[in-house]
Design a protein around this motif. Structure first.
Motif, PDB file in Angstrom:
ATOM      1  N   VAL A 158      37.686  14.672  43.287  1.00 13.26           N
ATOM      2  CA  VAL A 158      39.049  14.141  43.257  1.00 13.26           C
ATOM      3  C   VAL A 158      39.370  13.524  44.596  1.00 13.26           C
ATOM      4  O   VAL A 158      39.056  14.084  45.641  1.00 13.26           O
ATOM      5  CB  VAL A 158      40.082  15.257  42.986  1.00 13.26           C
ATOM      6  N   GLY A 159      40.001  12.416  44.554  1.00 12.67           N
ATOM      7  CA  GLY A 159      40.387  11.729  45.768  1.00 12.67           C
ATOM      8  C   GLY A 159      41.735  12.217  46.271  1.00 12.67           C
ATOM      9  O   GLY A 159      42.188  13.302  45.917  1.00 12.67           O
ATOM     10  N   PRO A 160      42.387  11.419  47.092  1.00 11.88           N
ATOM     11  CA  PRO A 160      43.665  11.843  47.661  1.00 11.88           C
ATOM     12  C   PRO A 160      44.782  12.009  46.635  1.00 11.88           C
ATOM     13  O   PRO A 160      45.860  12.473  46.979  1.00 11.88           O
ATOM     14  CB  PRO A 160      43.990  10.734  48.664  1.00 11.88           C
ATOM     15  N   GLU A 161      44.501  11.665  45.398  1.00  8.67           N
ATOM     16  CA  GLU A 161      45.540  11.869  44.366  1.00  8.67           C
ATOM     17  C   GLU A 161      45.960  13.322  44.300  1.00  8.67           C
ATOM     18  O   GLU A 161      47.104  13.635  43.970  1.00  8.67           O
ATOM     19  CB  GLU A 161      45.020  11.439  42.987  1.00  8.67           C
ATOM     20  N   ARG A 162      45.012  14.217  44.594  1.00 11.59           N
ATOM     21  CA  ARG A 162      45.323  15.636  44.482  1.00 11.59           C
ATOM     22  C   ARG A 162      46.402  16.063  45.475  1.00 11.59           C
ATOM     23  O   ARG A 162      46.978  17.133  45.358  1.00 11.59           O
ATOM     24  CB  ARG A 162      44.069  16.472  44.700  1.00 11.59           C
ATOM     25  N   LEU A 163      46.636  15.241  46.484  1.00 12.11           N
ATOM     26  CA  LEU A 163      47.655  15.571  47.473  1.00 12.11           C
ATOM     27  C   LEU A 163      48.988  14.912  47.146  1.00 12.11           C
ATOM     28  O   LEU A 163      49.943  15.015  47.895  1.00 12.11           O
ATOM     29  CB  LEU A 163      47.188  15.136  48.860  1.00 12.11           C
ATOM     30  N   GLN A 164      49.014  14.225  46.024  1.00  9.14           N
ATOM     31  CA  GLN A 164      50.253  13.514  45.673  1.00  9.14           C
ATOM     32  C   GLN A 164      50.926  14.154  44.481  1.00  9.14           C
ATOM     33  O   GLN A 164      51.655  13.500  43.748  1.00  9.14           O
ATOM     34  CB  GLN A 164      49.921  12.058  45.336  1.00  9.14           C
ATOM     35  N   VAL A 165      50.665  15.431  44.299  1.00 14.33           N
ATOM     36  CA  VAL A 165      51.114  16.094  43.083  1.00 14.33           C
ATOM     37  C   VAL A 165      52.636  16.076  42.934  1.00 14.33           C
ATOM     38  O   VAL A 165      53.164  15.997  41.831  1.00 14.33           O
ATOM     39  CB  VAL A 165      50.547  17.531  43.022  1.00 14.33           C
ATOM     40  N   ALA A 166      53.349  16.088  44.051  1.00 15.53           N
ATOM     41  CA  ALA A 166      54.809  16.097  43.949  1.00 15.53           C
ATOM     42  C   ALA A 166      55.396  14.758  44.371  1.00 15.53           C
ATOM     43  O   ALA A 166      56.535  14.668  44.785  1.00 15.53           O
ATOM     44  CB  ALA A 166      55.382  17.211  44.815  1.00 15.53           C
ATOM     45  N   SER A 167      54.605  13.715  44.270  1.00 18.29           N
ATOM     46  CA  SER A 167      55.077  12.433  44.780  1.00 18.29           C
ATOM     47  C   SER A 167      55.998  11.715  43.808  1.00 18.29           C
ATOM     48  O   SER A 167      56.489  10.650  44.095  1.00 18.29           O
ATOM     49  CB  SER A 167      53.878  11.540  45.100  1.00 18.29           C
ATOM     50  N   GLY A 168      56.228  12.304  42.666  1.00 16.37           N
ATOM     51  CA  GLY A 168      57.077  11.640  41.671  1.00 16.37           C
ATOM     52  C   GLY A 168      58.554  11.782  41.926  1.00 16.37           C
ATOM     53  O   GLY A 168      59.357  11.530  41.029  1.00 16.37           O
ATOM     54  N   GLY A 169      58.948  12.207  43.118  1.00 22.77           N
ATOM     55  CA  GLY A 169      60.365  12.318  43.415  1.00 22.77           C
ATOM     56  C   GLY A 169      60.959  13.677  43.119  1.00 22.77           C
ATOM     57  O   GLY A 169      62.169  13.860  43.194  1.00 22.77           O
ATOM     58  N   ILE A 170      60.108  14.648  42.772  1.00 19.16           N
ATOM     59  CA  ILE A 170      60.616  15.991  42.465  1.00 19.16           C
ATOM     60  C   ILE A 170      61.305  16.595  43.674  1.00 19.16           C
ATOM     61  O   ILE A 170      62.407  17.125  43.583  1.00 19.16           O
ATOM     62  CB  ILE A 170      59.462  16.930  42.076  1.00 19.16           C
ATOM     63  N   LEU A 171      60.643  16.492  44.825  1.00 19.83           N
ATOM     64  CA  LEU A 171      61.185  17.140  46.014  1.00 19.83           C
ATOM     65  C   LEU A 171      62.530  16.548  46.384  1.00 19.83           C
ATOM     66  O   LEU A 171      63.465  17.267  46.725  1.00 19.83           O
ATOM     67  CB  LEU A 171      60.203  16.985  47.180  1.00 19.83           C
TER      68      LEU A 171
ATOM     69  N   PRO B  72      41.193  20.798  57.578  1.00 19.39           N
ATOM     70  CA  PRO B  72      41.821  21.416  56.419  1.00 19.39           C
ATOM     71  C   PRO B  72      41.777  20.472  55.217  1.00 19.39           C
ATOM     72  O   PRO B  72      41.574  19.270  55.373  1.00 19.39           O
ATOM     73  CB  PRO B  72      43.260  21.653  56.883  1.00 19.39           C
ATOM     74  N   ASN B  73      41.983  21.061  54.084  1.00 21.75           N
ATOM     75  CA  ASN B  73      41.903  20.309  52.832  1.00 21.75           C
ATOM     76  C   ASN B  73      42.787  19.063  52.837  1.00 21.75           C
ATOM     77  O   ASN B  73      42.406  18.002  52.370  1.00 21.75           O
ATOM     78  CB  ASN B  73      42.299  21.246  51.695  1.00 21.75           C
ATOM     79  N   SER B  74      43.971  19.200  53.428  1.00 20.15           N
ATOM     80  CA  SER B  74      44.918  18.093  53.368  1.00 20.15           C
ATOM     81  C   SER B  74      44.473  16.886  54.180  1.00 20.15           C
ATOM     82  O   SER B  74      45.028  15.809  54.061  1.00 20.15           O
ATOM     83  CB  SER B  74      46.287  18.566  53.856  1.00 20.15           C
ATOM     84  N   LYS B  75      43.445  17.097  55.038  1.00 24.07           N
ATOM     85  CA  LYS B  75      42.999  15.979  55.862  1.00 24.07           C
ATOM     86  C   LYS B  75      41.785  15.284  55.254  1.00 24.07           C
ATOM     87  O   LYS B  75      41.309  14.289  55.760  1.00 24.07           O
ATOM     88  CB  LYS B  75      42.630  16.478  57.262  1.00 24.07           C
ATOM     89  N   ARG B  76      41.246  15.871  54.215  1.00 28.21           N
ATOM     90  CA  ARG B  76      40.045  15.297  53.629  1.00 28.21           C
ATOM     91  C   ARG B  76      40.406  14.326  52.529  1.00 28.21           C
ATOM     92  O   ARG B  76      41.345  14.546  51.766  1.00 28.21           O
ATOM     93  CB  ARG B  76      39.202  16.404  53.021  1.00 28.21           C
ATOM     94  N   ALA B  77      39.630  13.279  52.502  1.00 25.61           N
ATOM     95  CA  ALA B  77      39.925  12.267  51.497  1.00 25.61           C
ATOM     96  C   ALA B  77      39.538  12.739  50.110  1.00 25.61           C
ATOM     97  O   ALA B  77      40.201  12.454  49.129  1.00 25.61           O
ATOM     98  CB  ALA B  77      39.205  10.974  51.836  1.00 25.61           C
ATOM     99  N   LYS B  78      38.440  13.494  50.048  1.00 22.43           N
ATOM    100  CA  LYS B  78      37.953  13.884  48.724  1.00 22.43           C
ATOM    101  C   LYS B  78      37.605  15.352  48.688  1.00 22.43           C
ATOM    102  O   LYS B  78      37.290  15.960  49.698  1.00 22.43           O
ATOM    103  CB  LYS B  78      36.714  13.060  48.365  1.00 22.43           C
TER     104      LYS B  78
ATOM    105  N   LEU C  55      45.645  10.143  37.685  1.00 27.17           N
ATOM    106  CA  LEU C  55      44.214  10.306  37.463  1.00 27.17           C
ATOM    107  C   LEU C  55      43.758   9.900  36.073  1.00 27.17           C
ATOM    108  O   LEU C  55      42.577   9.978  35.773  1.00 27.17           O
ATOM    109  CB  LEU C  55      43.825  11.772  37.715  1.00 27.17           C
ATOM    110  N   ASN C  56      44.698   9.500  35.268  1.00 32.93           N
ATOM    111  CA  ASN C  56      44.341   9.163  33.896  1.00 32.93           C
ATOM    112  C   ASN C  56      43.256   8.095  33.864  1.00 32.93           C
ATOM    113  O   ASN C  56      42.317   8.159  33.083  1.00 32.93           O
ATOM    114  CB  ASN C  56      45.594   8.679  33.158  1.00 32.93           C
ATOM    115  N   GLY C  57      43.395   7.143  34.766  1.00 30.67           N
ATOM    116  CA  GLY C  57      42.431   6.057  34.796  1.00 30.67           C
ATOM    117  C   GLY C  57      41.046   6.507  35.210  1.00 30.67           C
ATOM    118  O   GLY C  57      40.062   5.797  35.011  1.00 30.67           O
ATOM    119  N   LYS C  58      40.974   7.696  35.810  1.00 27.09           N
ATOM    120  CA  LYS C  58      39.672   8.164  36.280  1.00 27.09           C
ATOM    121  C   LYS C  58      39.071   9.192  35.344  1.00 27.09           C
ATOM    122  O   LYS C  58      38.245  10.007  35.743  1.00 27.09           O
ATOM    123  CB  LYS C  58      39.841   8.763  37.675  1.00 27.09           C
ATOM    124  N   GLY C  59      39.516   9.186  34.144  1.00 17.86           N
ATOM    125  CA  GLY C  59      38.886  10.029  33.146  1.00 17.86           C
ATOM    126  C   GLY C  59      39.356  11.470  33.143  1.00 17.86           C
ATOM    127  O   GLY C  59      38.688  12.340  32.621  1.00 17.86           O
ATOM    128  N   PHE C  60      40.501  11.725  33.739  1.00 19.86           N
ATOM    129  CA  PHE C  60      41.013  13.088  33.717  1.00 19.86           C
ATOM    130  C   PHE C  60      41.853  13.301  32.466  1.00 19.86           C
ATOM    131  O   PHE C  60      42.623  12.447  32.065  1.00 19.86           O
ATOM    132  CB  PHE C  60      41.891  13.349  34.947  1.00 19.86           C
TER     133      PHE C  60
END
Lengths: 472, 679
Positions: B457-470, B370-376, B233-238
């Motif tokens: 916030v867009g779908p980025e909020r659903l990618q919080v653990a997408s960095g390979g943590i899991l 549910p929240n996980s199905k919404r884009a934003k 989200l850095n690019g989006k001003g967060f």
């Protein structure tokens, strides 16, 4: 801190008088490097002897420890600092890895300087400065006991003490043969130690706590050999059995036995794939699981290739034994018939059963466990042979195959009829895996051992050669 | 030595971010009463530490008056201010020391990656905790040790506690063991997701297995997830701080592996954006402001609804009628006006409903997702502004920009927010101090205002653990269990997974981790065993009573015993409840087929007897006889375990089985004795 509160008499200058449990035991092996405090029952720090190398502009960055070498980083390759002979090959890396093993779990790189731990607020700055040189050494407070194989010789024996004294600032050092330690771990001072490790299988006759150097025999038919046999078995079967390591699997779906897998595989962008050595290392994990759950030693009587009393072949009998299913990380699964379970390890006893191809020639008869024991005993005094045979200590991680000790006992009874053969192998897997470390832990914590340590002073006076003189 | 009493036991559990502490064991064990950030601020002299940021302020005597006059919350009387500064009247410049409870500037965190990096600071923190709770003299102390502390560290701590606090009894307990105490399980695989690291520990028969415990998994904790959000989200001003708050918000979720990210639809976008207030109150007890009693937030400046009138705002949040902030309304003294307006809105709403019925239907359908199905989704965050800046900008921000709202920070119930607990701590401590300082602190608290902002916030909020943590955590769990030398223990360890630690608080994290483990490591019963003769000897011959007919498999996973373990292994593999959520129809169909297949298998009374593990993976639940823990979640179960252990070790056992080190023992053996009586 309260050092040596219990003793009232100061120790002699020549001998190290450390009275605490803070001695460390370091036991390097091909698969794992074990380090821990003397007096404890398991090594606190067990690291793979394999390490990762990440290519960087300035050569390569080394990664140590379980957590870092299993991540498929771009370009990561896996090496081992030990040679296949079970001796240290790459001393520089060895020193780094050992230091990591010790400082990551056992001691602090800078052992809590008393002046800054908030308990003794010393105003005198000079005192602090004085100690700084010594504080940066990770083992300033800890004597170190290291192990070596029975065939370690020459210059290699001196390297350990140099690292310990020069790099780590150890106050005292000792180098012990791992065969001796394994026999100590099973409570014996005389024994015939059969150590089945990852890279080598060795037979060491130990008499009164000393190895009989002439009788030390070794061969490469150990854990890695069995893995190689499995790889051959997989590739030679029809159709070939796929061996996909865990890191390539994103998710798997259950499939019928013998049908191709339907797993989602992980894809790597170009130039971010790990080195092939990484894949090989990861495949070993799967093979280890296979060895633990499927591979079994043919229970006998006789060899797998032999005949029984009724005249039928043992192979036929083995075919009737139950198989065991195994599922690969990608979901591929199959029932492995009993013959396939027995065969990969049968070569440890019977080279005729070994699978081979162009690059993996079949082993020689003289490399089997039985032959090693035979030639080892032939080298020792005839009087102590019965004593050794009545105290055969089986140790090492690869001795944990189901039924191995029973089979070995049978073989020895056939080879030495009329002699009392007794195999002592701990039923506890931990004691078997870390036999020589545990022996070292016992030895270094003995009160009577304190006079044995090579002290720093002795090292400074006589140089590294003192190891050859003192540690037989 | 007189016996120890429940109310005298002191428990301290230091973590990299938050230190938990409590004096006394309540009748029913509660979450920790004292939660303070694990940080100290350097004081004036080197080696001295303050629990809060102390600012040195050089003010000319006129300056504070100006500042305070301009302040929006101008209820601070000048008398108070003068009271603190009056004795310095004869100077041109006055030096004011004020504590700033919300500032993190210059803070030193003495624990990093579970290791003590600054002993002096750590000791100061422990002293601060001790003084805050001010226990009586006859107080046994139990400290939760981080797995990474080395024997030397244990000795240093032991020495500190005995010599500084003169405690009669001291006990160090491993955090993984404490968690297993909380779950009342002798055998467990404890996955402790912390701030920067994750520890996977094996507890075997109430003994933490030291073998191969190794170093922690770095960059696999909560901080790594914030970092991941920041990258996305850095690019989006967060900013980093916004990402941190977003992570703690209910709209931030970890999706199970393989789940698709929602795709943006035009209508859905608008509708979901407007109705996030509903989302917050619906499923977010995690610090969503709307859930805390605030009015549903309207359209923000950045949203498509930015130009909507006030009535529209309430229309979008219409299912929120019940959760309006009544207190605010009443307090504002405009109750009747408000009610009138509300009636009017209702009428308007009805009209609007008729007008664009189709649109509303579609919108509500979207809202039901549910929240996980919404884009934003819309996210409210608080931005901290120092007093001075606020005085200048505050008014204008209020009046000018509709999306901003200035005021005191909303009290959030969610326990992970350090700010509130810090304030509480501040209040606790203040009670013992001078009235004057208390006033000063109150002023400070109000002085620093939070600006509430709204952003989409867009779908980025659903990618919080997408960095390979899991993946990394799952692989470590597999590796750790596979390295247990006793092969027969492994399946028990797979069946008793415990996921704890505040890093695992992110919504969906535990489920996603379990789903990852299932997808990658679960061994399903092999069809190859159908024709083998591996019949368990205790299996009866099938009789046509119907008793052996498999029941539909839709029940929850078993936790109890008494079920044939073989049957259990077979059923859990096909149990849809354990399968990762968010499957498509096709997958469901596949699953049904599988299920039928397994049922057939069971009818023929066959089962594989794998030596391979895991044939089932289960996550343990916290025992439900601790009602206080239901609401807070089991993330801090370590403290529950610590209380259980303290009760057993100090009160029940009274030292019979050497569960702690007594003063006498310390005097005899010195700090090294801790190794002999340490849990």
């Amino acid at each position: 801190m309260a050092t040596g509160q219990a003793s009232t008499k100061p120790p002699d200058a020549t001998e190290y008088g450390g009275d605490e449990i803070s001695a460390l035991v370091l036991d390097p092996g091909y698969a794992t490097t074990r380090a821990g405090f003397a007096g404890e029952d398991v090594p606190k720090s067990v690291l793979p002897s394999h390490y990762g190398i990440i290519p960087t502009i300035s050569g390569g960055k080394q990664l140590f420890g379980d957590n870092s070498i299993h991540t498929p980083l771009p370009g990561i390759s896996i090496s081992n600092y030990m040679s296949r002979e079970g001796t240290v090959e790459d001393w520089e890396t060895a020193a780094n890895l050992w230091e990591y093993a010790i400082t990551s779990r056992l001691t602090n790189a800078k052992p809590g300087p008393l002046a800054t731990n908030g308990l003794n607020d010393v105003e005198n700055q000079e005192m602090e400065m004085e100690g700084i040189e010594a504080q940066e050494k990770p083992l300033r407070d800890n004597p170190l006991l290291m192990t070596e194989t029975g065939w370690n010789a020459g210059r290699d024996r001196e390297r350990g003490i140099e690292i310990a004294m020069e790099n780590w600032g150890c106050p005292a050092y000792w180098l012990a043969r791992n065969g001796v330690l394994a026999s100590f771990a099973s409570g014996k001072s005389s024994a015939l130690v059969v150590d089945i490790g990852a890279s080598t299988i060795s037979v060491t006759p130990v008499h009164d706590g000393l190895i009989l150097k002439k009788g030390v025999m070794r061969s490469p038919l150990a854990g890695n050999f069995v893995s190689q046999q499995l790889r051959l078995m997989f590739s030679q079967s029809q159709p070939p059995i796929p061996l996909t390591p865990h890191y390539l699997i994103v998710s798997k779906t259950p499939v019928d036995a013998g049908t191709p897998s339907q797993a989602t595989l992980r894809s790597f962008a170009p130039n971010t794939e790990p080195d092939p050595s990484f894949r090989h290392f990861q495949e070993e994990r799967v093979l280890t699981e296979f060895k633990e759950s499927v591979v079994t030693v043919w229970p006998g009587p006789g060899r797998l290739s032999g005949h029984n009393q009724q005249g039928g072949t043992n192979m036929d009998i083995a075919r009737q034994h139950p198989g065991k299913p195994f599922e690969m990380p990608d979901g591929w699964n199959q029932m492995f018939p009993a013959l396939d379970r027995y065969r990969p390890i049968e070569a440890l006893f019977d080279p005729k059963m070994a699978l081979s191809d162009a690059s993996n020639p079949a082993p020689h008869q003289s490399q089997t466990i039985g032959a090693l024991i035979q030639s080892s005993l032939a080298q020792v005094d005839v009087d102590i042979r019965p004593a050794l045979l009545s105290a055969v200590v089986v140790t090492g991680g690869s001795s944990l195959y189901q039924g191995l000790t029973d089979r070995l006992s049978q073989e020895l009874q056939v080879m030495y009829p009329g002699t009392r053969v007794r195999i002592s192998a701990s039923g506890n897997a931990v004691e078997r895996k870390f036999g020589s470390w545990i022996g070292g832990s016992i030895l270094a914590s003995l009160g009577t051992f304190h006079q044995m340590w090579i002290s720093r002073k002795e090292y400074e006076e006589q140089g590294a050669g003192i190891v050859e003189k003192r540690c037989k | 030595m007189p016996p120890f009493k429940d109310e005298h036991v002191l428990i301290i559990a230091p973590g990299s971010q938050i230190t938990l502490a409590q004096l006394g064991l309540p009748e029913s064990f509660t979450p920790a009463r004292l939660r303070i950030p694990t940080r100290m601020f350097p004081a004036e002299h080197k080696g001295e530490w303050e629990p809060m940021k102390v600012r040195e302020k050089k003010l000319s005597r006129a300056a504070p008056q100006i500042g305070l006059n301009g302040h929006v919350e101008g209820d601070i009387t000048m008398g108070e201010t003068n009271g603190t500064t009056i004795n310095l009247e004869d100077h041109e410049e006055e030096i004011l020391y004020e504590e700033d409870p919300t500032s993190e500037e210059g803070a030193v965190y003495p624990l990093r990656d579970g290791r003590v990096v600054d002993w002096s600071c750590f000791f100061a923190l422990l002293t601060h905790v001790y003084n805050t709770l001010s226990p009586p003299f006859h107080t046994p102390i139990l400290v939760i040790a981080q797995p990474q502390w080395k024997p030397q560290d244990h000795e240093t701590l032991t020495q500190f506690f005995f010599e500084k606090f003169r405690t009669p009894a001291f006990c160090l307990m491993d955090s993984a063991l404490a968690i297993s105490y909380a779950y009342a399980t002798p055998t467990a695989t404890v996955v402790d997701v912390g701030y920067q690291k994750c520890e996977v520990s094996i507890v075997n028969e109430y003994v933490v297995s030291d073998l191969g415990r190794g170093t922690p998994l770095l960059n696999c904790g909560g901080e790594a997830m914030t970092q991941r959000l920041f990258e996305l989200l850095n690019g989006k001003g967060f900013t980093k701080e916004m990402c941190e708050q977003l992570k703690k918000n209910a709209i931030c979720e970890v999706l199970p592996p393989g789940a698709e990210l929602p795709v943006e639809t035009e209508l859905g976008n608008a509708a979901s954006a407007g109705s996030t207030g509903a989302t917050g109150s619906g499923d977010g007890q995690r610090g969503s402001i709307a859930a805390q009693g605030g009015a549903p937030r309207g359209p923000g400046v950045n949203t498509d609804l930015g130009d909507a009138d006030e009535g529209r705002e309430f229309k979008d949040g219409e299912d929120d009628d019940g959760v309006l902030d009544v207190a605010t309304i009443v307090a504002s003294g405009k109750t009747s006006e408000f009610l009138a307006r509300k009636e009017k809105e209702k009428a308007e709403r009805a009209a609007a409903r008729k007008k664009d019925a189709a649109d509303a239907a579609a919108a509500s359908k979207e809202r039901a997702l549910p929240n996980s199905k919404r884009a934003k989704a819309v996210f409210h965050y608080q931005e901290r502004r120092p007093l001075e800046e606020l005085n200048v900008n505050g008014k204008r921000a209020m009046g000018g920009e509709g999306g901003q709202d200035v005021g005191e920070p909303k009290r959030q119930k969610s326990p992970e927010l350090g700010a509130e607990s810090e304030i509480q701590t501040a209040e606790n401590a203040a009670a013992a101090r001078k009235e004057e300082r208390k006033e000063e602190r109150r002023r400070n608290r109000e002085g620093t205002a939070f600006v509430r902002k709204t952003v989409e916030v867009g779908p980025e909020r659903l990618q919080v653990a997408s960095g390979g943590i899991l993946d990394q955590i799952a692989d470590t769990i597999h590796r750790r269990i596979s390295s247990v030398p006793e092969v027969n223990k492994r399946s028990d360890l797979w069946d008793s997974l415990v996921i704890a630690g505040n890093g695992s608080r992110v919504k969906g994290f535990k489920e996603a981790l379990l789903a990852t483990l299932h997808a990658r490591y679960l061994i399903s019963p092999s069809s190859a065993t159908i024709f083998s003769s591996e019949l368990p000897s205790n299996f009866t011959t099938p009789v046509a009573t119907g008793a052996n007919t498999p029941q539909p498999q839709h029940h929850a996973p078993h936790h109890g015993t008494g079920v044939n373990p073989l049957l259990l292994a077979a059923t859990t593999a096909s149990n849809p409840n354990l399968a990762p959520p968010g499957q498509s129809q096709q997958q469901l169909h596949q699953q049904l087929q599988q299920q039928q297949y397994y049922q057939q298998q069971m009818q023929s009374h066959q089962h594989s007897s794998h030596a391979q593990t895991p044939t089932s993976i289960k996550v343990l639940k916290l025992p439900d006889y601790f009602p206080e823990w239901k609401d807070t979640g089991a993330e801090e179960a370590v403290f529950l375990g610590a209380q259980v252990a303290a009760k057993v070790v100090f009160v029940v056992d009274q030292g019979l089985s050497k569960g702690f080190m007594s003063r006498t023992e310390y005097n005899e053996m010195g700090p090294q004795g801790i190794h002999e009586s340490c849990l």
